[in-house]
Structures are given as structure tokens and as C-alpha cells.
Design a protein around this motif. Sequence first.
Motif, short mmCIF file in Angstrom:
data_model
loop_
_atom_site.label_atom_id
_atom_site.label_comp_id
_atom_site.label_asym_id
_atom_site.label_seq_id
_atom_site.Cartn_x
_atom_site.Cartn_y
_atom_site.Cartn_z
N GLU B 17 0.91 -1.10 0.06
CA GLU B 17 -0.03 0.14 0.09
C GLU B 17 0.82 1.43 -0.03
OE1 GLU B 17 -3.28 -0.22 -0.21
OE2 GLU B 17 -3.69 2.14 0.01
N GLU B 169 -5.03 -7.96 3.65
CA GLU B 169 -5.90 -6.91 3.50
C GLU B 169 -5.76 -5.99 4.61
OE1 GLU B 169 -7.95 -6.44 0.31
OE2 GLU B 169 -6.35 -7.22 0.17
N ARG B 172 -3.06 -3.71 4.44
CA ARG B 172 -3.32 -2.39 3.32
C ARG B 172 -4.25 -1.36 3.83
NH1 ARG B 172 -3.34 -5.40 -2.28
NH2 ARG B 172 -3.64 -3.49 -3.12
N PHE B 173 -5.30 -1.86 4.58
CA PHE B 173 -6.38 -0.93 4.91
C PHE B 173 -5.90 0.05 6.09
CE2 PHE B 173 -9.08 -3.27 2.29
CZ PHE B 173 -9.52 -2.24 1.41
N ARG B 176 -3.45 2.36 4.44
CA ARG B 176 -4.12 3.23 3.76
C ARG B 176 -4.72 4.32 4.82
NH1 ARG B 176 -8.37 1.11 -0.60
NH2 ARG B 176 -6.39 0.17 -1.19
N SER B 235 -13.13 4.38 -2.73
CA SER B 235 -12.16 3.39 -2.00
C SER B 235 -11.12 3.77 -1.13
CB SER B 235 -11.97 2.25 -3.30
OG SER B 235 -10.87 3.14 -4.12
N ARG B 236 -10.69 5.03 -1.42
CA ARG B 236 -9.54 5.81 -0.56
C ARG B 236 -10.03 6.79 0.33
NH1 ARG B 236 -5.21 3.55 -2.09
NH2 ARG B 236 -5.32 2.44 -4.15
N ALA B 241 -12.06 2.81 4.22
CA ALA B 241 -11.09 1.79 5.06
C ALA B 241 -11.07 1.42 6.21
CB ALA B 241 -9.45 2.63 4.97
N SER B 244 -13.74 -1.57 6.05
CA SER B 244 -12.95 -2.47 5.67
C SER B 244 -12.30 -3.18 6.80
CB SER B 244 -11.92 -2.46 4.52
OG SER B 244 -12.62 -1.59 3.34
#
Lengths: 516, 321
Positions: B17, B169, B172-173, B176, B235-236, B241, B244
Amino acid sequence: MTVTTSTQDNLSATAHLSFDRERQSVAGPTVAGKGGFSDYSIESRFRDEMFHDDGTLRTVAERLGTALNNATPEQLMQLQDGVRRQFLHEGITFTVIGKEEVTEQIIPIDCVPRVLTASEWDHIDQGLRQRLRAINLFLKDIYHEGWSLRDGIVPYELVLGCPQYRMEMLGTKVPHDIYVSVCGTDIVRTRDGFAVLEDNLRVPSGVSYMLACRAAIKQAMPRLYRAHNVREVLPYPGQLYSQLASLVTWTQSPRIAVLTPGRYNSAYYEHAFLAGEMGAELVEGRDLVVHDGLVYMRTVTGLKKVDVIYRRVDDDFLDPVTFRNDSLLGVPGLFHAYRVGNVVIANAPGTGVADDKALYAYVPDLIRYFLSEEPILSNVETYLCRTTEGLTYTLENLDKLVVKEVGGSGGYGMLVGPHASAKEKKDFAERLRTDPANFISQPTLALSRAPCFIDGKVVPRHVDVRPFVLQGRKETWIAPGGLCRVALRQGSLVVNSSQGGGCKDLWIINEEERNS
Amino acid sequence: MLARAAGDFYWMGRYFERAEHTARLLDYHLAHLVDTPADVLARGWQLLYAALAQPPPISPTETGDAEAFLVPDAFALAAHLIEDTENPDAIIQSWTKARDNAKQLRPWLPVRVWTCLNDGFLWLRDCDFTEYWAQGPNRLPAGVVDRLRHLSGVIEARMSRDNAWRFLELGRFVERLQLQTALLRAWSNPSNKNSRVWAGLLEVCAAYEAYCRTCSMVIQPRQALAFLIANPEVSRSLSFATRSVQVLLSDIDPAGGRYPRRAPHRRALRLAGAIETNLHASAEITDTQDFLGDFAEECRTLHDLIIAEYIDYPLEQGLPS
């Protein structure tokens, strides 16, 4: 005979053509004829794995040799590039730890397989089974009754003075008396036939490279491979799992973990590969904990019991409570859990005593003593420098001998007399005189040679093979093939990957099937 | 799943990420070198470094704010963020660390995922930055983004939806959340009123079209900020996030929806609550800036709780009862 094909597997297309006797004589006693072998030379002092001394192809290598001879240099280059690229992309590496930095290197792979007949292999297979049976009996003996020591088969001091001998194992009950579950034995071939060079009983490595070589070659020359009815080595991980699981008595579905020293270990790729292929966990010492004599691993949902540890860590570092107390790689209390029978460790601690290079000289006697049989595979003549005669002989013939440290490995700590400088020989002689018991010597062997594709030409290079033997509760399984190691430098006899060696696929070909 | 392996997946997700975030920012910025006024360009470099929480290799105070970040320096700055092995947050470093994690995960990682990841690493390691620059300044970061998206696709297609995937994942989140918070915080300066810069932010976050459709063609800084914080469909956005992370933590938790939930899950719920509260309460951009400061702190705590709960917990806590 012409080759007209536009398929990517051009080499395999040639395999379907009939073999031309005239073309078969591609290699004369000194220089081979044309095609891929135009620069290939045969020397009578070395057995060539593909050619007879008169330059004709051996029967088992006819198809492969013909295909190579008919291939253009570009086709061969493409083939070599293909297998090398597959290794690169899949990250098939070994780690070299230098003085200042740690580097990751791709294992050099050669695209030309070595071929052996099934009957040649069956001879090796039988010899390895016999050898491992004797070694397991010997290990049980020295950690229990010690009859072989009392009867003078092996000198007491050789065993008890060996750094790999573990007093802690005295009287320890080993599951099913199987001390060595995984063994990698180095076998060389000379004009006199096959011989065992050494047994690797502690943490033998290289099996993943054997499997990777096979996968790469299958992809690069599928039709030629298929045409040969090669015996399959790919079941190895499944067999390893079964053999290890068979050692557990308390559950039908044991949890197996591969214990690795970590990613800086030279064989880390292999540890990860085997764990993945077996569906086992890849653990480091810090992932394990011993509680109430049981071994647990730390998972995201708490601690889970471990039944079998396939350890790739040396004895010294297994358990800081029992062995080296400065070890950060091991698990405190692991040996206690092993002694009380709550976990299987493969190979058992203390097996290293049997792969000591000095003890190696006694293995034929151990076979006769424990099995009442004659050894099927012979040893290489070995001089023990711990004896006065052995030391004298070694010092007098240093320029002809290979001298090795008894506990050495990886091609380190050895002297190849014929290739050593005067200063190296002088320094080594000094070391020999200072600590003779730490060395053995052997004659410099005329290792057999096999064709390798190097710098755009097919040239002969020295090879050996390391087959892998698995010992379970009831059966012994040997991968029909092995890691064929190649000394890639011209004239070199050192096949270790850390010292300029590479690997190639080994095909065991069943003659009847091939002929049919 | 082995706790250390879960940790490696988590970190691998974070590094990917991070690499993609830097590459996207650079891609956008370098693609606009030609037609952007010098002062906006210089401001852009300052914002970019502030968003990445990195000190720029060239200090603006030494040569004057704008001059230090003019076009001739773009090459050096881009090289610093892409291939400088001395810079721990350079893209090559993030990729190298992700690969190091992946090497320890070979037993859990599908072969295709590994080869794709390894190929990408070899490509970036061996590529000639100067040559790429000559083809177009943003060619290399754009290539990195493409390769990382390809890798995401392979992961999507090849990995089972087990805890390995969940921790990847999750990493990543969480990354993020932290990066987007820092990015929005850097932009949410009251003096930052140039609509072109705000359009750039929306573009970098792949939210420009969505903003135009949902809000207006005219970029309002406060509205853009609120959009990137609270819109659950972008999504950003922080909202997406956070949601998620909540879902992933629920799936990882073996107790499955028990109450009270584990500490990381409770913290994620708290983050979601904070976003909703901010949506209604913040009237001024300075308030949002304060909110983002607190939010960044909460994200760091979330990370610590995940490590303490699943990866590096005390042994006595994990023993069977």
C-alpha cells in the motif's frame, strides 16, 4: 537426417527421429563431432555419463544425445535461458553470508539432464537402504548398549570424542528407533563404479533444488522428457509428510512443523518450499513454546500443539536449556518434551555422530556387524589422520590427496591436493600436525563427467549425485533421482553451490519402457 | 495461522500500500510537470513530502521555498522517492521489504502471487531510472502502479479468503488509513486554496469523477475534504478503509461477533464513530485538521492493538485453558 520443426520444443522433435549410427559417433576419444557436441572432448581417465570411450553414445543416452547433437547453438541457448529464467523468476536461491553482507544467489542450473539406467539406479537404491538400516542400528546401539564399541568395531574415542555425540541422548527412547528419517548421501562414480562419498544425516539439504530442476526441465523440453519414461521424483514432499507422520503414535492427523533458523539461513528457500509442499507450518524457534512438556506454536488464535518437528537447525541450537545456552534459534525445553515422548524430532538429536567423516570409514564394517551382509555400495578409500600411519601417509602424499575436516561441510575446510598451491599445502600440513584427529584424507577421485551447456557450448564437467532417503515407521522411500551437482568450473572437482557448483536434472530411465 | 506469518502478511500488505501510494502521488505530480506553473509545482512537492511525512532531500530554507522545487530538481526528488536505497520509504525499499516478508510466506503464498511479486521486484531493481525519465518523467511511477495493480489482481484471483488474505488486506487498509490521513492533513491547510491542487488530490485518490458526479464540477476545498473522509463509496476515503478494517477484524475474530469484541475491533468501531461525528460537526477546515491529527493518533493505536492482540501476544494469554 534433418530436423524441420517450428515448435518451441525443438529438441524434443529430434527425439522421434531414428538414430543414425554414423551420427552416433559424435564424440571421438578426444573431440566430439558436430552439432551441440562440436567442442566436446572425452578423456579416457574419466567415465563419461553420456558417451563410451570410443565416442559413441551410451544406449540410455541415445535419444537425448541425438537431440542435443542436432540442436543448433541458438536452440540450446534458448533452452538454457529458459530453465535459468524459471529459477530466477521463482526465486530459487541460496543465501551466501559474506564477511560484510548477505547475498541471495540463484542456483546455477544446467539444462542438459544426466541419465542413468533403472538397473544402475536400483543398485544405488539397494545400497542406500542397506546403509541407512545399519546407521540407524548403530545410532541406537551407541546411545544404549554400545555393543559395537565393546566389540571393537568402532573405536570408543572416535564416537565419544565426536563433537556430534550427545550425552543427553543416552538412554533416550527414540520413536520406533528411527534416528535418521531423512538422509542425503553423496554418491560419486569413477571408472570403478559407484561409491559413497559421504552421508549427510543431520540436516541434509538440496531436495528442493532437485524438484525445481525437474520442474524446469519438464517445462523446457516436455516432449523429450515424455519420450524417456523418466521415473518421477515429484512425490517427495507427500512422501516426506507420510513418513514423518508415521512416526507419531498418539494422533492420526499430526501437526507437523518445519523448524528453520530463519531467512538468513543458506537453505531457507528449501525450508519454505518443503513446508509449503507438505502443508506444514514453517516455524522459527521464537514461534514455539514448551509448556508442561508439550510443544506449542503461537497462532493468531492462541497456542496450538505441535506433534512433529522436522528440524533444519543443528543440534547445538535446538534447545538453549540442554545444548548451547546462547542459542537464539532454539526452543527452551524442547529436548525435555522430546525425551518424555510428547514430540517427534526428525532427525533425532545426536545423529551427526554417524556422518562424521572419520566414522564414515567404518560404515562398511557396521553393515557387516549389524546386518551380516556385504556392503552393496563401496566407500571411497579413507585415511584417518588420527592414526600415525594415516597421518604419515597423508603428509607424504598431500599433493595427491583430498584432505577434509571430519566435521566439515559445504566444501569448506578442505584441501584438494592436486589443485592446491605450495603455500596452501604447507599451511594445511601445519594444521594436520597440530590437530590430526580433526582430518581425514582420500585419494583425488576421477569423478565421472557429464555434458553441460556452458558459455554457448556443450562441454564435459564433473558430477556427483545426492539421493534422498526417507525412513518411516514401516517403510523406506527413496526418490528415484537426486540432486545432481556439477562442478561448473573447468577441471574443478568441487560441486558445492557455495563454491561455484550448480545442479542439473537426473533422469532414471527404465530401459524396457524406453525401448518399447 | 501462525502468528508470525500473520504478521508477515500484515506487513506485506502495508508495504504494498505504501509503495502504491507513493507511486500514485508521484505519477500524478510528474505527469503535470509540463503545464503546471512553477509556484504550484513547488507547492505540490512540499505537499507531497508533507503527505509522505518525509523530509525532502533538498531543504527549501537553504535555497528559497519555490526555487528548491523547480523542474530541474524534479529528477532528483523523484529518484529520491523511487530508487534511493538510503531512503527507507522509497518505493524500491517498500517493495524489497514486502518481498522479504513474502519470502517467509512461501508456504502460504500461491506460486503465481510470489512470481508476480518477484518479477515486479526484479523489474524495478534492474530498471534504468534515467532511461525511463527520458521517455517521460512519470513513466516509472506509472509502471509501478500498473505492476502493483496487476499483483492485486493476481492476489484477488489466486488467494483463498482465509486468514492469510485477511491479514494482508488488514495491513493494506491500516496503512491506507494512516497514509490517507496524512495526505488529507497535509492538504487541509487554510492557505491551500488553489482549486487545481484540490483537483489533484481528488485525482490522486481516484475520486475526481465521483466527486464531480456527486458534488459539483467546482472543487470546494472543505467539501472535497469531507468527501474523502466520509464518503463510504470511495475506496480511498477514510470511511471506506475503516469499514474494511471492521469487516476484516470481524472475520479474523474466531468468537464471531461476541461482545465485548477484541480491542482492535473496538478501536475500529471508535474510528468509524469519529468519522460520523466529524461529518456533522466540522464547519471549518481548521477543525478538520485537528480531527485528522487525532485520527492519525487513533490509527497508530489501532496498529499497536492488532500487533498485541494477534501477532505478539504474551504466551500465557494463548495457553489452552
